[in-house]
Every structure is written in C-alpha cells, then in structure tokens.
Design an enzyme around this catalytic site. Structure first.
Site, mmCIF file in Angstrom:
data_model
loop_
_atom_site.group_PDB
_atom_site.id
_atom_site.type_symbol
_atom_site.label_atom_id
_atom_site.label_comp_id
_atom_site.label_asym_id
_atom_site.label_seq_id
_atom_site.Cartn_x
_atom_site.Cartn_y
_atom_site.Cartn_z
ATOM 1 C CG HIS A 148 -2.095 -0.962 1.031
ATOM 2 N ND1 HIS A 148 -2.805 -1.494 2.075
ATOM 3 C CD2 HIS A 148 -2.669 -1.461 -0.101
ATOM 4 C CE1 HIS A 148 -3.762 -2.287 1.596
ATOM 5 N NE2 HIS A 148 -3.690 -2.287 0.285
ATOM 6 C CB CYS A 195 3.700 -8.260 11.727
ATOM 7 S SG CYS A 195 3.909 -6.606 11.091
ATOM 8 C CG HIS A 252 -2.063 -6.270 1.634
ATOM 9 N ND1 HIS A 252 -1.767 -5.670 0.428
ATOM 10 C CD2 HIS A 252 -1.592 -5.450 2.587
ATOM 11 C CE1 HIS A 252 -1.154 -4.528 0.659
ATOM 12 N NE2 HIS A 252 -1.026 -4.361 1.952
ATOM 13 C CG ASN A 304 2.201 0.065 8.420
ATOM 14 O OD1 ASN A 304 3.130 0.793 8.703
ATOM 15 N ND2 ASN A 304 2.005 -0.404 7.188
ATOM 16 C CD GLU A 332 -3.295 -8.733 7.397
ATOM 17 O OE1 GLU A 332 -2.550 -7.756 7.206
ATOM 18 O OE2 GLU A 332 -3.395 -9.298 8.501
HETATM 19 S S1 SF4 Z 1 6.026 -7.695 8.063
HETATM 20 FE FE1 SF4 Z 1 4.056 -6.959 8.865
HETATM 21 S S2 SF4 Z 1 3.629 -4.994 7.841
HETATM 22 FE FE2 SF4 Z 1 5.231 -6.065 6.710
HETATM 23 S S3 SF4 Z 1 4.119 -7.128 5.089
HETATM 24 FE FE3 SF4 Z 1 4.415 -8.576 6.783
HETATM 25 S S4 SF4 Z 1 2.578 -8.404 8.029
HETATM 26 FE FE4 SF4 Z 1 2.608 -6.613 6.662
#
Ligand code: SF4
Length: 333
Positions: A58, A211, A91, A241, A143
């Site tokens: 994104h 995450c 995602h 995020n 996602e």
């Molecule tokens: S590390 Fe986290 S923010 Fe980055 S792509 Fe993976 S889930 Fe998404």
C-alpha cells in the site's frame, strides 16, 4: 543526513531552537521488501507485462514505479488474460482467489507476507477445531478479506469494542480471536479485553498476529512523540500501519501529527511555531520519500535529523518458492 542521539549536531544560529527526530526503525519491513523484489525479479525474468492483483504493497509511489517498469495492477483476476503471470500482493488472498487463478490457467506467484500466511494457518486450525473465530480488523481491508476467506463459515469481523455486544456465537466456550497484522497494539488489547469480558474462555492465537514491524514502528513513534510539536508520518492513505502511526503519535503526546505521501503534501502552516518535528514512515515506504521530507525541513531551517533507535530489525524473508525455482532454472538464483 542524520546524526545519532548522544552526538549533538552542530547547529546554525537559526536552527539552534529547532530539532528533527527520526524514528528507527521505520519504513520497509521484511514482507514489503520481499513483495517488491518479487515483482521486480518477475519482470526481469519473464519480461513485461507481469500482472499484480491489487496494490503489491500500500504505497502509491511503489506502485507507480513498478507500473513504469511494466507491472499491470488489476483488482480481480478476470482482468488478467488467460495463461499470464500474476503476483498476489503482500496482504494475502483467500483460497477462492487461488481457485479462480487455477480455472483461468494463470501462472501465480504468491507474495503474501509469511506473517499473514501464519494468520491464515491459525484461522484454518481454529476452524478445523470448530471454534467461532473473531477476527479483529478493518472491514474491506484486503488482508481481512483474505484471512476471512480461509474459513468464511467460522469467522466474523470485530472492528472495535463497540462491536462486542453484538457478537453472536454458537458456543461461548469455543471462541477464539485473531487479528489483522497492522493494527494499533493498544486498541487491539482493548478490543480483546472487551471480548474476554463477554467470553471468559476466549482462546488466544498461539503468537502475536500484529507483526513485529507494526509493533516496532508503533514503539518507535512513541519514543519520538512526547516532546514533538509535529509528527510527520510518511505513508499512503490506504496503508493501515501508516494511518495507525498518526493515531499512536497523538496518543503518545505529539501536539499535532499528519500523514503525507511525500514532501509535496506538507502544508507550510503545519510548521508555524514548531520547534521539534519528528518523522517516521510506514512499513511500505521507500526511504527516498523520508529523505525528501528531511530535505524539505532542512530548506526551512531545521537541522539534521537525530535518529532515535528503539529496536533493531534484521528479519529477511526468502522469495516465494515458485519464483526461486524459475530463477534457479534460468541460472539467475
Ligand atoms: S512484516 Fe508486517 S507490515 Fe510487513 S508485510 Fe508482513 S505483516 Fe505486513
């Protein structure tokens, strides 16, 4: 240019009462890095066009750059000519999308972040054990659609504590929760607490779904926000995020905070009377865009940024196996 905290920068007289703090870590996470490299390598290996379902990550600058190199972004697979190569975004996608690709004989490369895939596995496991699964996340986010698609009969979306009274489950003793990977840690804890109040036997996921990169960037923005007059978050509007970082900055005490895609979106009026500007970026943001913001500030009399380190990151994900196999066959591994 940045300096490390603890080594005071030499300031020009007009910059003496000003400071720029730069969060670390910020920007690209391992999942985004892998997804972007996947499209770049697919273009090198197979030649243009390479189709990508949804934005690979994104960030509008990343998407525009890949488009200029021959990637074609589509919303759904029926826009991809039969037999062509399509990359699935970081995602994640639901099993139904994999099925559609098979029906259309598409060659697929799955760039789903392994940490999203982990949540898909958890969803399947809870569903196999016949739990009702409460998925904390934002309606319409790709996602969430992908994860919910793993077990549509078992999963219901919970967006906030306000949704909790309306939850209907088959057996209050067999309820589990999962979450989107890019939520606010603090808000999610509030939602989980509200769910647990209604369902005391609530089962937790085996490990954090939010995450490491989301958690670290929120931790980092909390470090640079309390004394900041302004926190600038670099990131696109559809980046969950990045949007969360603005909220976390304000909750952590920043007097103001704005999200910008790049320096051109900064409103000069935001700097009126501002001494300390803090800067960070979301997990899908190339560092060049942060450099542009720092250059913008420097042109307006702000000194070199001081990096504020709050966590170290060294995670790297291997490229998708189907791409590695083709790279190896072509002698380009
Ligand atoms: S590390 Fe986290 S923010 Fe980055 S792509 Fe993976 S889930 Fe998404």
């Amino acid at each position: 240019m940045t300096t490390d905290m603890g080594m005071p920068p030499i300031l020009s007289p007009e910059a003496a009462d000003k400071a720029v703090l730069l969060a670390a870590p910020r920007g690209y996470c391992a999942g985004v890095d892998r997804a972007v490299i996947t499209v770049e390598k697919a273009l090198d290996l197979y030649g243009a066009p390479v189709y990508v379902r949804k934005q690979i990550v994104h960030n509008k600058h990343v998407v525009a750059d890949l488009e200029s190199r021959g990637a074609i972004f589509v919303e759904e697979l029926d826009e991809v000519p039969a037999g062509q190569t399509v990359v699935f975004s970081a995602h994640g996608v639901s099993p139904e999308v994999h099925r559609q690709a098979e029906v259309r004989s598409l060659k697929t490369i799955d760039a789903t972040c392994p940490l999203v895939t982990k949540v898909h596995h958890e969803a399947r496991r809870f569903a196999n054990e016949d739990y009702d699964i409460l998925l904390i996340g934002h309606a319409g986010h790709e996602e969430v659609e992908g994860t919910a698609g793993e077990a549509p009969d078992h999963i219901q979306l919970v967006q906030s504590p306000a949704d909790v009274p309306g939850i209907v489950v088959r057996d209050p003793q067999r309820v589990a929760w999962l979450s989107q990977t890019t939520l606010s840690v603090d808000e999610t804890l509030e939602t989980v607490a509200a769910i647990r109040e209604r369902f005391p036997d609530l089962l937790d996921p085996p490990s954090d779904d939010i995450c490491y990169a989301t958690q670290n960037r929120q931790l980092a923005v909390k470090e640079i926000s309390p004394n900041a007059d302004l926190v600038i978050v670099v990131g696109s509007g559809n980046s969950s995020n990045s949007v969360r970082l603005v909220e976390v900055a304000l909750e952590a005490g920043a007097k103001s905070s704005y999200r910008v895609d790049d320096a051109s979106e900064i409103d000069e009026a935001w700097l009126d009377g501002v001494s300390t500007v803090s800067v960070t970026s979301g997990a899908s943001v190339p560092e060049a865009l942060v450099d542009g913001v720092l250059a913008f500030l420097a042109e307006r009399g702000y000194p070199d940024a001081q990096a504020v380190h709050s966590a170290e990151e060294s995670l790297i994900f291997a490229l998708p196996p189907e791409l590695r196999r083709d790279l190896k066959a072509a002698g380009r591994a």
